[in-house]
Design a protein around this motif. Structure first.
Motif, PDB file in Angstrom:
ATOM      1  N   HIS A  54       1.091   1.375  -4.538  1.00 13.35           N
ATOM      2  CA  HIS A  54       1.061   0.450  -4.719  1.00 13.35           C
ATOM      3  C   HIS A  54       0.711  -0.316  -3.720  1.00 13.35           C
ATOM      4  O   HIS A  54       0.636  -0.546  -3.021  1.00 13.35           O
ATOM      5  N   ASP A  55      -0.095  -1.449  -4.423  1.00 10.21           N
ATOM      6  CA  ASP A  55      -1.033  -2.569  -3.802  1.00 10.21           C
ATOM      7  C   ASP A  55      -0.130  -3.853  -3.866  1.00 10.21           C
ATOM      8  O   ASP A  55      -0.275  -3.977  -5.435  1.00 10.21           O
ATOM      9  N   VAL A  56      -0.107  -4.153  -2.363  1.00 12.29           N
ATOM     10  CA  VAL A  56       0.549  -6.675  -3.639  1.00 12.29           C
ATOM     11  C   VAL A  56      -0.591  -6.944  -2.014  1.00 12.29           C
ATOM     12  O   VAL A  56      -0.850  -6.397  -0.642  1.00 12.29           O
ATOM     13  N   PHE A  57      -1.309  -7.448  -2.999  1.00  8.09           N
ATOM     14  CA  PHE A  57      -1.968  -9.115  -1.936  1.00  8.09           C
ATOM     15  C   PHE A  57      -1.490 -10.215  -1.961  1.00  8.09           C
ATOM     16  O   PHE A  57      -0.911 -10.646  -3.334  1.00  8.09           O
ATOM     17  N   ILE A  58      -1.926 -11.044  -1.354  1.00 10.94           N
ATOM     18  CA  ILE A  58      -1.806 -12.453  -1.308  1.00 10.94           C
ATOM     19  C   ILE A  58      -3.227 -13.064  -1.607  1.00 10.94           C
ATOM     20  O   ILE A  58      -4.045 -12.654  -0.907  1.00 10.94           O
ATOM     21  N   TYR A  59      -3.316 -14.618  -2.333  1.00 15.75           N
ATOM     22  CA  TYR A  59      -4.310 -14.825  -3.205  1.00 15.75           C
ATOM     23  C   TYR A  59      -4.510 -15.912  -2.031  1.00 15.75           C
ATOM     24  O   TYR A  59      -3.444 -16.955  -2.006  1.00 15.75           O
ATOM     25  N   VAL A  60      -5.505 -16.388  -1.210  1.00 21.89           N
ATOM     26  CA  VAL A  60      -5.515 -17.537  -0.167  1.00 21.89           C
ATOM     27  C   VAL A  60      -6.979 -18.186  -1.470  1.00 21.89           C
ATOM     28  O   VAL A  60      -7.715 -17.964  -1.076  1.00 21.89           O
ATOM     29  N   GLN A  61      -6.424 -19.135  -0.619  1.00 19.23           N
ATOM     30  CA  GLN A  61      -8.190 -20.454  -1.309  1.00 19.23           C
ATOM     31  C   GLN A  61      -7.851 -21.233  -0.575  1.00 19.23           C
ATOM     32  O   GLN A  61      -6.709 -21.642   0.004  1.00 19.23           O
ATOM     33  N   ASP A  63      -7.760 -21.245   2.464  1.00 20.67           N
ATOM     34  CA  ASP A  63      -7.143 -21.025   3.960  1.00 20.67           C
ATOM     35  C   ASP A  63      -5.794 -21.361   3.288  1.00 20.67           C
ATOM     36  O   ASP A  63      -5.234 -21.338   4.566  1.00 20.67           O
ATOM     37  N   LYS A  64      -5.852 -21.538   2.434  1.00 13.49           N
ATOM     38  CA  LYS A  64      -3.690 -21.426   1.595  1.00 13.49           C
ATOM     39  C   LYS A  64      -3.730 -20.582   0.890  1.00 13.49           C
ATOM     40  O   LYS A  64      -4.289 -20.090  -0.012  1.00 13.49           O
ATOM     41  N   PRO A  65      -2.312 -19.871   1.059  1.00 10.82           N
ATOM     42  CA  PRO A  65      -2.079 -19.016   0.223  1.00 10.82           C
ATOM     43  C   PRO A  65      -1.371 -19.423  -0.763  1.00 10.82           C
ATOM     44  O   PRO A  65      -0.992 -20.360  -0.735  1.00 10.82           O
ATOM     45  N   LEU A  66      -1.760 -18.921  -2.109  1.00 14.17           N
ATOM     46  CA  LEU A  66      -1.629 -19.855  -2.875  1.00 14.17           C
ATOM     47  C   LEU A  66      -0.888 -19.019  -4.678  1.00 14.17           C
ATOM     48  O   LEU A  66       0.338 -19.425  -5.271  1.00 14.17           O
TER      49      LEU A  66
END
Length: 170
Positions: A54-61, A63-66
């Motif tokens: 299980h891999d969980v990622f935060i998507y950042v665009q 410099d802001k986590p979206l």
């Protein structure tokens, strides 16, 4: 560093992720659409952060986590996994979900996975159309699979093979 990327979920992301997950625009499409408690959320994090499948990622665009994207039930023998995702920020730039998916698939297909599977509840037409745009094919219907508000709903099963993925989107 590029303007859009995925990074591993960290403990200091939990407050933001719980706010996203409990927001009406996200939870209405989840199998569990009630409010998730802090204690449940922490237990979930403890489970996923120690699970090698299980891999969980935060998507950042910019410099802001979206949003959040996760790959789970990763099967090495069968080279497949499931994925789930959401853009949590209501003011995210148009196309953020597509950018997130492109980065996510570039990552997972480079890790030896050849098929990504998804389940979409019939009430989530935007997600169904998004999956089709990404190249997913409908593989079946789980009839009356989820109960919400006293009513049963079908769930579509979808799959995307590595060779069917276009490798990115504009």
């Amino acid at each position: 560093m590029t303007d859009s990327f995925l990074r591993k979920l960290e403990e200091n992301d939990l407050e933001q992720v719980l706010a996203w997950r409990n927001s009406d625009h996200i939870k209405q499409y989840m199998y569990t659409d009630r409010e998730i408690t802090w204690q449940e959320h922490v237990k979930w994090y403890e489970r996923v952060s120690t699970n090698p499948h299980h891999d969980v990622f935060i998507y950042v665009q910019h410099d802001k986590p979206l949003g959040l994207v996760q790959f789970f039930d990763k099967q090495k023998q069968h080279q497949r996994c499931y994925w789930g995702f959401y853009i949590g920020e209501l003011d995210a730039p148009k196309g953020s979900g597509t950018k997130m998916a492109s980065i996510a698939f570039t990552h997972i297909f480079s890790q030896g996975i050849r098929k990504v599977c998804a389940e979409v509840i019939e009430t989530n037409q935007p997600s169904f159309h998004f999956h089709q745009k990404l190249g997913f094919k409908v593989e079946g219907t789980l009839r009356q699979h989820v109960m919400k508000d006293g009513q049963y709903y079908d769930v579509w099963t979808l799959g995307l093979l590595k060779e069917e993925w276009k490798g990115g989107f504009s």
